[in-house]
Structure formats: structure tokens, C-alpha cells
Write a protein that holds these residues in place. Structure first.
Motif, PDB file in Angstrom:
ATOM      1  N   ALA A   9       0.736  -1.127   0.002  1.00  0.00           N
ATOM      2  CA  ALA A   9       0.293   0.149   0.031  1.00  0.00           C
ATOM      3  C   ALA A   9       0.997   1.269  -0.143  1.00  0.00           C
ATOM      4  CB  ALA A   9      -0.963  -0.112   1.272  1.00  0.00           C
ATOM      5  N   ILE A  10       2.105   1.101   0.863  1.00  0.00           N
ATOM      6  CA  ILE A  10       2.926   2.471   1.089  1.00  0.00           C
ATOM      7  C   ILE A  10       3.846   2.556  -0.197  1.00  0.00           C
ATOM      8  CG2 ILE A  10       4.392   3.509   2.465  1.00  0.00           C
ATOM      9  CD1 ILE A  10       2.882   2.569   4.735  1.00  0.00           C
ATOM     10  N   GLY A  11       4.322   1.331  -0.685  1.00  0.00           N
ATOM     11  CA  GLY A  11       5.346   1.388  -1.622  1.00  0.00           C
ATOM     12  C   GLY A  11       6.749   1.274  -1.186  1.00  0.00           C
ATOM     13  N   HIS A  12       7.057   0.325   0.022  1.00  0.00           N
ATOM     14  CA  HIS A  12       8.196   0.305   0.747  1.00  0.00           C
ATOM     15  C   HIS A  12       9.368   0.187  -0.361  1.00  0.00           C
ATOM     16  CE1 HIS A  12      10.456  -0.241   4.261  1.00  0.00           C
ATOM     17  NE2 HIS A  12      10.648  -1.461   3.998  1.00  0.00           N
ATOM     18  N   PRO A  13      10.448   0.827  -0.125  1.00  0.00           N
ATOM     19  CA  PRO A  13      11.632   0.882  -0.794  1.00  0.00           C
ATOM     20  C   PRO A  13      12.447  -0.202  -0.526  1.00  0.00           C
ATOM     21  CG  PRO A  13      12.069   2.608   0.657  1.00  0.00           C
ATOM     22  CD  PRO A  13      10.503   2.287   0.831  1.00  0.00           C
ATOM     23  N   ALA A  14      13.162  -0.844  -1.348  1.00  0.00           N
ATOM     24  CA  ALA A  14      14.318  -2.024  -0.955  1.00  0.00           C
ATOM     25  C   ALA A  14      15.243  -1.387  -0.215  1.00  0.00           C
ATOM     26  CB  ALA A  14      14.637  -2.624  -2.210  1.00  0.00           C
ATOM     27  N   GLN A  15      15.570  -2.244   0.733  1.00  0.00           N
ATOM     28  CA  GLN A  15      16.882  -1.765   1.780  1.00  0.00           C
ATOM     29  C   GLN A  15      18.004  -2.049   0.987  1.00  0.00           C
ATOM     30  OE1 GLN A  15      16.123  -0.148   4.495  1.00  0.00           O
ATOM     31  NE2 GLN A  15      13.884  -0.438   3.760  1.00  0.00           N
ATOM     32  N   PRO A  16      19.143  -1.229   1.301  1.00  0.00           N
ATOM     33  CA  PRO A  16      20.576  -1.405   0.710  1.00  0.00           C
ATOM     34  C   PRO A  16      20.840  -2.939   1.033  1.00  0.00           C
ATOM     35  CG  PRO A  16      20.531   0.702   1.820  1.00  0.00           C
ATOM     36  CD  PRO A  16      19.138  -0.120   2.064  1.00  0.00           C
ATOM     37  N   THR A  17      21.741  -3.653   0.271  1.00  0.00           N
ATOM     38  CA  THR A  17      22.295  -5.068   0.476  1.00  0.00           C
ATOM     39  C   THR A  17      23.606  -4.755   1.309  1.00  0.00           C
ATOM     40  OG1 THR A  17      23.412  -5.010  -1.448  1.00  0.00           O
ATOM     41  CG2 THR A  17      21.078  -5.798  -1.631  1.00  0.00           C
ATOM     42  N   SER A  18      23.855  -5.980   1.936  1.00  0.00           N
ATOM     43  CA  SER A  18      24.973  -5.847   2.649  1.00  0.00           C
ATOM     44  C   SER A  18      26.349  -5.682   1.777  1.00  0.00           C
ATOM     45  CB  SER A  18      25.330  -7.376   3.395  1.00  0.00           C
ATOM     46  OG  SER A  18      25.330  -8.496   2.312  1.00  0.00           O
ATOM     47  N   ASP A  19      26.246  -6.128   0.568  1.00  0.00           N
ATOM     48  CA  ASP A  19      27.441  -5.837  -0.271  1.00  0.00           C
ATOM     49  C   ASP A  19      27.575  -4.247  -0.703  1.00  0.00           C
ATOM     50  OD1 ASP A  19      27.678  -8.585  -0.481  1.00  0.00           O
ATOM     51  OD2 ASP A  19      27.232  -8.433  -2.625  1.00  0.00           O
ATOM     52  N   GLU A  20      26.232  -3.700  -0.810  1.00  0.00           N
ATOM     53  CA  GLU A  20      26.262  -2.168  -1.139  1.00  0.00           C
ATOM     54  C   GLU A  20      26.531  -1.373   0.092  1.00  0.00           C
ATOM     55  OE1 GLU A  20      22.270  -1.346  -2.008  1.00  0.00           O
ATOM     56  OE2 GLU A  20      22.109  -2.855  -3.624  1.00  0.00           O
ATOM     57  N   VAL A  21      26.280  -1.847   1.350  1.00  0.00           N
ATOM     58  CA  VAL A  21      26.613  -1.300   2.470  1.00  0.00           C
ATOM     59  C   VAL A  21      28.340  -1.300   2.556  1.00  0.00           C
ATOM     60  CG1 VAL A  21      26.723  -1.153   5.013  1.00  0.00           C
ATOM     61  CG2 VAL A  21      24.651  -1.559   3.707  1.00  0.00           C
ATOM     62  N   ALA A  22      28.950  -2.346   2.337  1.00  0.00           N
ATOM     63  CA  ALA A  22      30.351  -2.645   2.432  1.00  0.00           C
ATOM     64  C   ALA A  22      31.092  -1.845   1.354  1.00  0.00           C
ATOM     65  CB  ALA A  22      30.709  -4.201   2.132  1.00  0.00           C
TER      66      ALA A  22
END
Length: 343
Positions: A9-22
Motif C-alpha cells: 500500500a505504501i510502496g516500501h523501498p528496497a533496503q541496501p544490501t550488505s554488499d552495497e553497505v560494504a
């Protein structure tokens, strides 16, 4: 029918992956972007680094340029998060507005409901679900002005329920409302019940105990009464008919006048309390009641009741319930003024 998945309903965005955080952390430390060096340091594949870099760039967290002076620029993740979550916050506000509007419409219906209740000749309402029962009790407690009468059969109450009751009842007592509660004698052996009664007594509540109670009952201002729904469910019946409520209050007052002030078993003396319990069980045995009925009427577990019964029969030297009844009657142990099973 009215429920929806919040993320959809809200359009929850995907969270950064562990590879992206690293990779973001590597870039922040080295102030440059070198795919091969990052892959070695982070122990990731080159394709993995490229994929993470592409995602970070799309999110606006990393900016790469041909400017030799500033080939790499990192964005503050909090600023990016504010941008990304702005649509979510807007959707939440819209949903909150819709929720408030829906509640307002139901509130309007509630006035018609109350008017219908006032016009009924027999004011009885069935509330089948536990959540609705709790809501109704909390509302009645909040609106109570003068007095609460409660009958609580059973010897044990869970600490969580007592903690919730402590908060609610403290507020009620602070308004000057008188609170009287009946427990069974077995509650004197229950630590949480002892602590709760001690705390509430200091605030002005009154407690007494009896061997047997007429059932579960809560009455507010002698105007509205709650009793359990038949069938052993968690529902309740709310009664507002004045004659019925008055009758229930009379039953409460009669039991209250014969009950004893609440005190823990240690204060009264464990032996004295145990003798009182055994004497009541002896009378119920003589009346022909089954173990399950005795346990329920005294607010104790079936195992505890059977242990008491076995001790009584052993003390009497009886081999059957019939023989136990004869011995008890001959010794006068069924009378209230006999304190012990042994002579």
C-alpha cells in the motif's frame, strides 16, 4: 476484507544490501572508487562490486564523474533516506486521515447504538471476543465515579494480568472510587496476588477472601455488571438492567459480610489456613461432590484438590468417601466451629 499489505500500500523501498553497505564504507574510507581493489579488500567478485556500485549510483548515494579533482562524491545517506521515504510518509498521513475519518463515522453510529440500548426493556449485551471485553472494561473503569465491586474466583492470577490491573486500578482509586474485591482463600498462597493486594491496599482498595464464591463478577457504580459468557469462552455479558444489577450487588454484599480480610497464608499461619481449606473440602466430600467440582469451587488445581482429599482420608483413617463422611459426621468435623480433623 479491509486489510492490506502495508508495504504494497505504501510502496516500501528496497533496503541496501550488505554488499552495497560494504562498498559504500570502502569508498568512504579510500575516497575513491577502484573496482578491482574493492573486490580484493571486501572479498567479493568483480561482478558483485559492479552490481553494488550500480545500485548505489541509482540510489544517489555515490556520484562518479570525469572530474579529476573530485572523481568520487558520497551523499549523506540520511538525506537520501529523507527523499526516498517522503512518499511513504505522505501515504501514512493519508491513511491516518482515512483512519480518523472512519473512526469518526463509527463514533456517530455509537450514539445510535446507545440510544437503542436505552430504549431496550432488558439491557443485556453479549460481547463475545476478549479484545472487546477488555475495551469495555477499560471504558467502564474510566467512567466509574463511586464504586467497583469484584468477585474473582480462582487461587492464581498471572503476573502480567496483575500488572495491567495495578495501573488501571491505581488510576481509578486516585479518583476517589471505592474498590472492594472478593478472592478465594487459595489466593493467600499466591505470591503475585499477595503483592498486588498489599500494594493496592495501601492506595485504599479493600480485599476479603472466602472458601467459595458465587462466580466471576465486576460491577461499576451499581449500574453496569460484567459476568462471563456461558460455555467457558473469553466473552462476557454486560448487564445494565437495574433490578438484575441490584440483585447481583446483594449477593456480593452477603458474601462480603461473611468473608475474611485478605492476608497471606504466612500471616494467618499455614496450619490454620490449611485446616480451613481441609474443613471445607471435608464438607464438600460429605455432600458427594466430585474432585473436579471441589477443585473448581475452591479455586485450586485438580491435582492440589486430590492431594488435600488424600491427606484428609489418611488423617481420618478412612478407606472410602462414605466411611470418611461417617467419621467426619461422628466427630462433628462438618461444623464450622471444629478447627481440626484430628482428635
Amino acid at each position: 476484507m479491509y486489510e492490506m499489505d502495508e508495504e504494497v500500500a505504501i510502496g516500501h523501498p528496497a533496503q541496501p544490501t550488505s554488499d552495497e553497505v560494504a562498498l559504500y564504507g570502502w569508498a568512504a574510507v579510500h575516497e575513491r572508487m577502484d573496482v578491482d581493489a574493492a573486490a580484493i579488500d571486501l572479498e567479493l567478485s568483480r561482478d558483485g562490486i559492479l552490481s553494488a556500485l550500480s545500485s548505489l549510483t541509482e540510489r544517489g548515494l555515490i556520484h562518479l564523474s570525469d572530474d579529476d579533482a573530485a572523481p568520487l562524491r558520497l551523499m549523506d545517506p540520511k538525506l537520501v533516506a529523507d527523499v526516498v521515504t517522503a512518499p511513504m510518509e505522505m501515504a501514512i498521513r493519508r491513511q491516518q486521515a482515512s483512519l480518523d475519518a472512519a473512526r469518526g463515522r463509527f463514533s456517530g453510529l455509537h450514539e445510535h447504538y446507545l440510544e437503542g440500548m436505552r430504549r431496550r426493556s432488558l439491557k443485556v449485551e453479549l460481547v463475545p471476543r476478549l479484545e472487546e471485553v477488555r475495551a469495555a472494561l477499560n471504558r467502564a473503569a474510566a467512567e466509574c465515579k463511586t464504586e467497583v465491586l469484584t468477585s474473582q474466583p480462582g487461587g492464581n492470577r498471572v503476573p502480567e494480568a496483575l500488572e495491567e490491573a495495578l495501573k488501571r486500578d491505581s488510576v481509578t482509586l486516585a479518583r476517589g472510587v471505592r474498590m472492594r474485591t472478593l478472592y478465594q482463600h487459595t489466593a493467600r498462597f499466591n505470591g503475585p496476588s499477595q503483592s498486588y493486594v498489599a500494594a493496592m491496599t495501601q492506595l485504599g482498595a479493600e480485599y476479603r477472601t472466602a472458601h467459595e464464591l458465587f462466580g466471576r463478577l465486576i460491577v461499576f457504580d451499581r449500574e453496569v455488571a460484567f459476568i462471563p459468557e456461558a460455555g467457558g469462552t473469553w466473552g462476557a455479558v454486560i448487564i445494565r438492567e437495574p433490578s438484575i444489577v441490584h440483585y447481583m450487588c446483594d449477593i456480593f454484599e452477603q458474601t462480603w459480610s461473611l468473608a475474611q480480610p485478605f492476608s497471606d497464608a504466612t500471616t494467618d499461619g499455614l496450619e490454620t489456613v490449611a485446616r480451613e481449606v481441609d474443613r471445607t473440602i471435608a464438607r464438600l466430600l460429605a455432600a458427594g461432590l466430585k474432585d473436579e467440582t471441589i477443585a473448581r469451587r475452591l479455586g485450586m488445581s485438580l491435582r492440589t484438590a486430590r492431594r488435600h482429599i488424600a491427606d484428609i482420608m489418611e488423617s481420618l483413617g478412612a478407606e472410602s468417601r462414605f466411611q470418611a463422611g461417617v467419621i467426619m459426621a461422628s466427630r462433628g468435623l462438618l461444623k464450622e466451629d471444629k478447627p481440626t480433623l484430628q482428635e
